[in-house]
Design an enzyme around this catalytic site. Structure first.
Site, PDB file in Angstrom:
ATOM      1  CE1 TYR A  14     -13.373   1.343 -14.526  1.00  0.00           C
ATOM      2  CE2 TYR A  14     -13.897   3.534 -15.355  1.00  0.00           C
ATOM      3  CZ  TYR A  14     -13.224   2.714 -14.465  1.00  0.00           C
ATOM      4  OH  TYR A  14     -12.402   3.264 -13.518  1.00  0.00           O
ATOM      5  CB  ILE A  15     -18.810  -0.927 -21.246  1.00  0.00           C
ATOM      6  CG1 ILE A  15     -19.337  -0.921 -19.802  1.00  0.00           C
ATOM      7  CG2 ILE A  15     -19.500  -1.993 -22.084  1.00  0.00           C
ATOM      8  CD1 ILE A  15     -19.097  -2.190 -19.014  1.00  0.00           C
ATOM      9  CB  THR A  86     -26.534   7.298 -20.340  1.00  0.00           C
ATOM     10  OG1 THR A  86     -26.261   5.934 -20.026  1.00  0.00           O
ATOM     11  CG2 THR A  86     -26.827   7.442 -21.797  1.00  0.00           C
ATOM     12  NE  ARG A 153     -28.449  -8.900 -19.534  1.00  0.00           N
ATOM     13  CZ  ARG A 153     -29.218  -9.941 -19.756  1.00  0.00           C
ATOM     14  NH1 ARG A 153     -28.804 -10.924 -20.511  1.00  0.00           N
ATOM     15  NH2 ARG A 153     -30.415 -10.017 -19.216  1.00  0.00           N
ATOM     16  CE  LYS A 205     -27.207  -1.886 -17.648  1.00  0.00           C
ATOM     17  NZ  LYS A 205     -26.006  -2.646 -17.424  1.00  0.00           N
ATOM     18  NE  ARG A 212     -26.618  -7.308  -7.420  1.00  0.00           N
ATOM     19  CZ  ARG A 212     -26.444  -8.400  -6.677  1.00  0.00           C
ATOM     20  NH1 ARG A 212     -27.370  -9.340  -6.652  1.00  0.00           N
ATOM     21  NH2 ARG A 212     -25.329  -8.566  -5.991  1.00  0.00           N
ATOM     22  CB  CYS A 259     -24.558  -0.120 -12.905  1.00  0.00           C
ATOM     23  SG  CYS A 259     -22.952  -0.062 -13.707  1.00  0.00           S
ATOM     24  CG  PHE A 320     -18.941   0.944  -6.200  1.00  0.00           C
ATOM     25  CD1 PHE A 320     -19.982   0.042  -6.291  1.00  0.00           C
ATOM     26  CD2 PHE A 320     -18.024   0.999  -7.237  1.00  0.00           C
ATOM     27  CE1 PHE A 320     -20.109  -0.807  -7.389  1.00  0.00           C
ATOM     28  CE2 PHE A 320     -18.138   0.170  -8.333  1.00  0.00           C
ATOM     29  CZ  PHE A 320     -19.183  -0.750  -8.409  1.00  0.00           C
ATOM     30  NE  ARG A 328     -16.574   4.360 -11.999  1.00  0.00           N
ATOM     31  CZ  ARG A 328     -16.981   3.798 -13.133  1.00  0.00           C
ATOM     32  NH1 ARG A 328     -17.226   4.536 -14.182  1.00  0.00           N
ATOM     33  NH2 ARG A 328     -17.129   2.496 -13.220  1.00  0.00           N
TER      34      ARG A 328
HETATM   35  N1  SAJ Z   1     -24.675  -4.431  -2.619  1.00  0.00           N
HETATM   36  C1  SAJ Z   1     -25.269  -4.548  -1.360  1.00  0.00           C
HETATM   37  N2  SAJ Z   1     -25.786  -5.756  -0.984  1.00  0.00           N
HETATM   38  C2  SAJ Z   1     -25.757  -6.845  -1.802  1.00  0.00           C
HETATM   39  C3  SAJ Z   1     -25.170  -6.730  -3.098  1.00  0.00           C
HETATM   40  C4  SAJ Z   1     -24.639  -5.497  -3.483  1.00  0.00           C
HETATM   41  O1  SAJ Z   1     -25.308  -3.583  -0.578  1.00  0.00           O
HETATM   42  O2  SAJ Z   1     -26.237  -7.914  -1.381  1.00  0.00           O
HETATM   43  C5  SAJ Z   1     -24.122  -3.118  -3.049  1.00  0.00           C
HETATM   44  C6  SAJ Z   1     -22.626  -3.126  -3.344  1.00  0.00           C
HETATM   45  O3  SAJ Z   1     -21.861  -2.982  -2.169  1.00  0.00           O
HETATM   46  C7  SAJ Z   1     -22.505  -1.945  -4.286  1.00  0.00           C
HETATM   47  C8  SAJ Z   1     -23.817  -1.987  -5.077  1.00  0.00           C
HETATM   48  O4  SAJ Z   1     -24.699  -2.783  -4.306  1.00  0.00           O
HETATM   49  O5  SAJ Z   1     -22.428  -0.722  -3.574  1.00  0.00           O
HETATM   50  C9  SAJ Z   1     -23.710  -2.529  -6.489  1.00  0.00           C
HETATM   51  O6  SAJ Z   1     -22.829  -3.646  -6.550  1.00  0.00           O
HETATM   52  P1  SAJ Z   1     -23.093  -4.974  -7.431  1.00  0.00           P
HETATM   53  O7  SAJ Z   1     -21.922  -5.865  -7.290  1.00  0.00           O
HETATM   54  O8  SAJ Z   1     -24.384  -5.578  -7.084  1.00  0.00           O
HETATM   55  O9  SAJ Z   1     -23.247  -4.447  -8.937  1.00  0.00           O
HETATM   56  P2  SAJ Z   1     -22.372  -3.479  -9.926  1.00  0.00           P
HETATM   57  O10 SAJ Z   1     -22.956  -2.098  -9.813  1.00  0.00           O
HETATM   58  O11 SAJ Z   1     -20.912  -3.625  -9.746  1.00  0.00           O
HETATM   59  O12 SAJ Z   1     -22.749  -4.113 -11.361  1.00  0.00           O
HETATM   60  C10 SAJ Z   1     -24.117  -4.174 -11.773  1.00  0.00           C
HETATM   61  C11 SAJ Z   1     -24.441  -5.612 -12.231  1.00  0.00           C
HETATM   62  N3  SAJ Z   1     -25.874  -5.760 -12.350  1.00  0.00           N
HETATM   63  C12 SAJ Z   1     -26.553  -6.755 -11.715  1.00  0.00           C
HETATM   64  O13 SAJ Z   1     -26.032  -7.561 -10.968  1.00  0.00           O
HETATM   65  C13 SAJ Z   1     -28.038  -6.821 -11.978  1.00  0.00           C
HETATM   66  C14 SAJ Z   1     -23.762  -5.887 -13.570  1.00  0.00           C
HETATM   67  O14 SAJ Z   1     -24.152  -7.164 -14.086  1.00  0.00           O
HETATM   68  C15 SAJ Z   1     -24.123  -4.787 -14.588  1.00  0.00           C
HETATM   69  O15 SAJ Z   1     -23.497  -5.002 -15.851  1.00  0.00           O
HETATM   70  C16 SAJ Z   1     -23.624  -3.472 -14.026  1.00  0.00           C
HETATM   71  O16 SAJ Z   1     -24.334  -3.222 -12.816  1.00  0.00           O
HETATM   72  C17 SAJ Z   1     -23.895  -2.391 -15.073  1.00  0.00           C
HETATM   73  O17 SAJ Z   1     -22.944  -2.005 -15.796  1.00  0.00           O
HETATM   74  O18 SAJ Z   1     -25.046  -1.977 -15.215  1.00  0.00           O
END
Ligand code: SAJ
Length: 405
Positions: A14-15, A86, A153, A205, A212, A259, A320, A328
């Site tokens: 994916y990356i 990882t 990121r 990271k 979050r 993540c 997700f 996933r």
């Molecule tokens: N979620 C909530 N409430 C919110 C925001 C998100 O319940 O207010 C949930 C989402 O539904 C989901 C989970 O959190 O289940 C994660 O979603 P996300 O959109 O916040 O993040 P990811 O996992 O898709 O991507 C994150 C990002 N990291 C941050 O925003 C700090 C991305 O920039 C990273 O590159 C990625 O992880 C990664 O590869 O680590």
């Protein structure tokens, strides 16, 4: 010499695949290595094996232009990037075996002046450990090989834009390594490049995603309190966020993906006594999915007792997070499985972003919504927000589709 230097990516997931393709699209000569021959064949045909908007076109173009090809074995290059997964083991200990295997696979190819970069999310100290591993086998490279850590990121779904425009944090094992890595990323990244050391870059990271996770845990905890107190959590958060220094995130059915639901464990595994808030937040976010499943099961039981028949139940969303097809580590998928194995009912499972699923028989979202007695919103997909609120059904809105409860 720099411009003709070959770049080798280890890992075309994916990356790795998008990063390799973007680097090639900026004029770099790139080889992508993956242990899966099917992935290699797919990429060499100019096709892709993952879902990411716009990626297919970029891969097709760079493969056709001869700037990108895939292989199952590494070849001697000038820059090596480790972009392998990882995961964590059963006890939430990070599993760096893929990073180590990828590192070992290039040790015989490395030469003085080369640059070795780890992008895979890694526990603090991994870059130093890999450097030591390399130098123990190739002592003549100590002080000659540049080694750095630079985390990705990017947000799935917006990867091509973010790969180029996001800022990058770049930490070498020494100053020369940091500077050499900075010069490399400057060739295809337009965001700002921030130099630091390898341990800080690794922790950065983990910190971003843990931050979050902790903030979402706060929102999820509020949702549990509000459910008991009879307060609409969505209205509460909106009002609290009117304060100029309060920015509460949104509660949901839990936290998923590869993540945010994973990276905090890389901190808690190594610093268990110091990371109590981070560990508790993981627990709260996991508990939220368990709680949601319990709420749906209780609603089904109540219906059976009061109506004398099993209800029709719509479980809305499996991904997700909203508006993606990625299942996933999905809390919604976990909730659906838990509810279905726990209670007899007439289920309709809905995921508008996926055509077919090996375990769940998927139903049309409008039909499922219209004909069910109990409707649980597990993901706030945009399609669901177009539905009319039904006063004649039991609606369990865990992710704020209607924001009425
Ligand atoms: N979620 C909530 N409430 C919110 C925001 C998100 O319940 O207010 C949930 C989402 O539904 C989901 C989970 O959190 O289940 C994660 O979603 P996300 O959109 O916040 O993040 P990811 O996992 O898709 O991507 C994150 C990002 N990291 C941050 O925003 C700090 C991305 O920039 C990273 O590159 C990625 O992880 C990664 O590869 O680590």
């Amino acid at each position: 010499m720099e411009s003709t230097e070959q770049i080798l990516f280890l890992g075309l997931g994916y990356i790795g695949l998008p990063t390799a393709a973007v680097a090639a699209s900026k004029g770099l000569q790139v080889i992508g290595v993956d242990i899966d021959p099917q992935v290699v064949d797919t990429v060499n045909r100019g096709e892709i094996h993952i879902v990411e908007p716009g990626l297919r076109e970029v891969v097709r173009e760079v493969v056709r232009a001869g700037r990108f090809r895939a292989a199952t074995k590494p070849v001697a290059s000038g820059v090596y990037l480790i972009v392998v997964p990882t995961p964590f083991k059963g006890n939430h200990e990070p599993d760096v075996s893929y990073v180590e295997a990828a590192t070992r696979s290039v040790v015989p190819l490395l030469k003085a002046g080369d640059l070795f970069i780890i992008e895979s999310t890694s526990p603090v100290g991994t870059t130093d450990r890999m450097a030591r591993l390399i130098f123990s086998e190739r002592p003549e490279l100590e002080g000659q090989l540049h080694v750095a850590y630079c985390p990705e990121r990017v947000l799935p779904g917006n990867v091509l834009h973010e790969l180029v425009h996001n800022d990058r944090v770049i930490g070498g094992i020494d100053e020369a390594s940091t500077q050499r890595a900075m010069a490399f990323y400057a060739r295809f990244v337009e965001g700002a490049l921030h130099p630091t050391n390898a341990r800080t870059a690794e922790m950065c990271k983990l910190t971003e995603n843990s931050s979050r996770d902790v903030q979402i845990a706060f929102a999820n905890e509020l949702s549990l309190i509000c459910a008991k107190a009879g307060i609409n959590v969505w209205e509460l958060i909106e009002l609290a966020n009117k304060h100029p220094r309060v920015h509460i995130l949104q509660p949901g059915s839990g936290v998923g993906g590869h993540c945010i639901a994973v990276d905090p464990y890389f901190i808690t595994a190594d610093f268990p006594s110091e990371s109590q808030l981070i560990a508790k937040s993981r627990e709260i976010n996991n508990y939220k999915a368990f709680w949601c499943a319990g709420q749906v099961k209780a609603a089904i039981q109540r219906f059976k007792v009061t109506q004398g028949r099993p209800p029709r139940v719509a479980l809305m969303g499996l991904a997700f997070k909203p508006n993606i097809d990625d299942l996933r580590e999905s809390p919604a998928k976990y909730i659906a499985s838990k509810v279905m194995e726990g209670e007899d009912a007439d289920y309709r499972i809905v995921e508008p972003n996926v055509r077919e699923h090996s375990v769940f028989k998927l139903a049309d979202y409008r039909k499922a919504y219209a004909e069910s007695d109990i409707i649980a919103f597990l993901v706030a997909h945009k399609e669901f927000k177009t539905l009319e609120y039904r006063d004649d059904a039991v609606i369990l809105d865990f992710c704020g589709v209607f924001k009425k409860q």
